[in-house]
Write a protein that holds these residues in place. Structure first.
Motif, mmCIF file in Angstrom:
data_model
loop_
_atom_site.group_PDB
_atom_site.id
_atom_site.type_symbol
_atom_site.label_atom_id
_atom_site.label_comp_id
_atom_site.label_asym_id
_atom_site.label_seq_id
_atom_site.Cartn_x
_atom_site.Cartn_y
_atom_site.Cartn_z
ATOM 1 N N ASP A 1 26.526 42.825 45.335
ATOM 2 C CA ASP A 1 27.673 43.515 45.227
ATOM 3 C C ASP A 1 28.744 43.366 46.144
ATOM 4 N N HIS A 2 30.049 43.376 45.746
ATOM 5 C CA HIS A 2 31.016 43.370 46.865
ATOM 6 C C HIS A 2 32.187 44.400 46.698
ATOM 7 N N HIS A 3 32.566 44.845 47.648
ATOM 8 C CA HIS A 3 33.718 45.696 47.790
ATOM 9 C C HIS A 3 35.039 44.934 47.206
ATOM 10 N N VAL A 4 36.047 45.543 46.765
ATOM 11 C CA VAL A 4 37.216 44.756 46.573
ATOM 12 C C VAL A 4 37.881 44.203 47.794
ATOM 13 N N SER A 5 37.591 44.863 48.704
ATOM 14 C CA SER A 5 38.288 44.490 50.041
ATOM 15 C C SER A 5 37.748 43.014 50.643
ATOM 16 N N GLU A 6 36.251 43.039 50.161
ATOM 17 C CA GLU A 6 35.350 41.946 50.748
ATOM 18 C C GLU A 6 35.793 40.644 49.743
ATOM 19 N N LEU A 7 36.133 41.155 48.655
ATOM 20 C CA LEU A 7 36.506 39.942 47.589
ATOM 21 C C LEU A 7 38.086 39.267 48.079
ATOM 22 N N LEU A 8 38.786 40.207 48.172
ATOM 23 C CA LEU A 8 40.189 39.848 48.688
ATOM 24 C C LEU A 8 39.991 38.950 50.057
ATOM 25 N N ALA A 9 39.109 39.324 50.956
ATOM 26 C CA ALA A 9 39.119 38.613 52.022
ATOM 27 C C ALA A 9 38.554 37.040 51.848
ATOM 28 N N ASP A 10 37.398 37.206 51.158
ATOM 29 C CA ASP A 10 36.898 35.960 50.828
ATOM 30 C C ASP A 10 37.755 34.890 50.138
ATOM 31 N N LEU A 11 38.409 35.399 48.928
ATOM 32 C CA LEU A 11 39.175 34.546 47.956
ATOM 33 C C LEU A 11 40.490 34.313 48.622
ATOM 34 N N GLY A 12 41.289 35.260 49.724
ATOM 35 C CA GLY A 12 42.480 34.771 50.168
ATOM 36 C C GLY A 12 43.491 34.818 49.068
ATOM 37 N N ILE A 13 43.695 35.871 47.922
ATOM 38 C CA ILE A 13 44.652 36.036 46.997
ATOM 39 C C ILE A 13 45.045 37.260 47.067
ATOM 40 N N GLU A 14 46.441 37.376 46.417
ATOM 41 C CA GLU A 14 47.190 38.748 46.262
ATOM 42 C C GLU A 14 46.249 39.788 45.717
ATOM 43 N N PRO A 15 46.271 41.029 46.163
ATOM 44 C CA PRO A 15 45.502 42.002 45.282
ATOM 45 C C PRO A 15 45.902 42.190 43.822
ATOM 46 N N ALA A 16 47.164 42.004 43.471
ATOM 47 C CA ALA A 16 47.438 42.005 42.247
ATOM 48 C C ALA A 16 46.736 40.838 41.247
ATOM 49 N N ASN A 17 46.618 39.804 41.875
ATOM 50 C CA ASN A 17 46.097 38.539 41.244
ATOM 51 C C ASN A 17 44.503 38.981 41.017
ATOM 52 N N LEU A 18 43.826 39.415 42.092
ATOM 53 C CA LEU A 18 42.571 39.841 42.080
ATOM 54 C C LEU A 18 42.291 40.818 40.964
ATOM 55 N N SER A 19 43.101 41.943 40.886
ATOM 56 C CA SER A 19 43.094 43.010 39.968
ATOM 57 C C SER A 19 42.996 42.423 38.534
ATOM 58 N N GLN A 20 43.804 41.582 38.131
ATOM 59 C CA GLN A 20 44.228 40.880 36.901
ATOM 60 C C GLN A 20 42.869 40.303 36.611
ATOM 61 N N GLN A 21 42.172 39.209 37.536
ATOM 62 C CA GLN A 21 40.909 38.676 37.287
ATOM 63 C C GLN A 21 39.713 39.542 37.040
ATOM 64 N N LEU A 22 39.730 40.630 37.826
ATOM 65 C CA LEU A 22 38.464 41.486 37.515
ATOM 66 C C LEU A 22 38.618 42.272 36.329
ATOM 67 N N ALA A 23 40.064 42.653 35.835
ATOM 68 C CA ALA A 23 40.032 43.121 34.475
ATOM 69 C C ALA A 23 39.482 42.302 33.427
ATOM 70 N N VAL A 24 39.795 40.966 33.427
ATOM 71 C CA VAL A 24 39.414 39.823 32.475
ATOM 72 C C VAL A 24 37.940 39.902 32.319
ATOM 73 N N LEU A 25 37.551 39.892 33.719
ATOM 74 C CA LEU A 25 35.546 39.870 33.660
ATOM 75 C C LEU A 25 35.334 41.344 33.184
ATOM 76 N N ARG A 26 35.920 42.505 33.240
ATOM 77 C CA ARG A 26 35.427 43.658 32.926
ATOM 78 C C ARG A 26 35.489 43.624 31.566
ATOM 79 N N ARG A 27 36.794 43.282 30.811
ATOM 80 C CA ARG A 27 36.758 43.066 29.362
ATOM 81 C C ARG A 27 35.734 42.439 28.774
ATOM 82 N N ALA A 28 35.249 41.338 29.289
ATOM 83 C CA ALA A 28 34.214 40.300 28.910
ATOM 84 C C ALA A 28 32.793 40.925 29.175
ATOM 85 N N LYS A 29 32.700 42.102 29.876
ATOM 86 C CA LYS A 29 31.611 42.724 30.114
ATOM 87 C C LYS A 29 30.599 41.980 31.202
#
Length: 121
Positions: free
Chosen positions: A32-60
């Motif tokens: 499991d990862h905190h959002v801050s850890e994902l941001l640090a590893d991915l090096g993307i903007e928080p809004a972009n990560l939020s959008q991608q996580l929303a897609v993954l959440r909707r897909a369950k």
């Protein structure tokens, strides 16, 4: 009326068709990862990560867990990690086959070059 299974599968694979989403799933396959850890590893903007996580959440495929002000994510099923491992195996096999073909092509070109140089030399 329900959709055919092949359409549902196509939509599932379309969900996986983004590099950030694949990388998030790979990271969550480890733990499991905190959002801050994902941001640090991915090096993307928080809004972009939020959008991608929303897609993954909707897909369950992922679930969030809130702990105070911190949000962490986990996979909904170990099968997601297994799917990524199978994909890695398939890609490894395909690339290995391509490398072998490239070696064969290079060897036949070298043999052809050698034959041509003895004919003209």
């Amino acid at each position: 009326m329900s959709r055919p299974l092949y359409q549902v599968k196509a939509e599932f694979f379309k969900t996986l068709g983004h590099p950030v989403r694949i990388r998030v799933l790979e990271l969550l396959s480890e733990r499991d990862h905190h959002v801050s850890e994902l941001l640090a590893d991915l090096g993307i903007e928080p809004a972009n990560l939020s959008q991608q996580l929303a897609v993954l959440r909707r897909a369950k495929l992922v679930v969030p867990r809130k702990d105070g002000t911190t949000v962490s994510y986990s996979l909904t099923s170990p099968s997601v990690a297994e799917l990524l491992a199978v994909a890695r195996g398939i890609l490894t096999s395909v690339i290995t086959g391509q490398m072998e073909l490239l070696d064969d092509l290079q060897n036949s070109a070298t043999a052809s070059d050698d034959a041509n140089s003895t004919e003209t030399g």
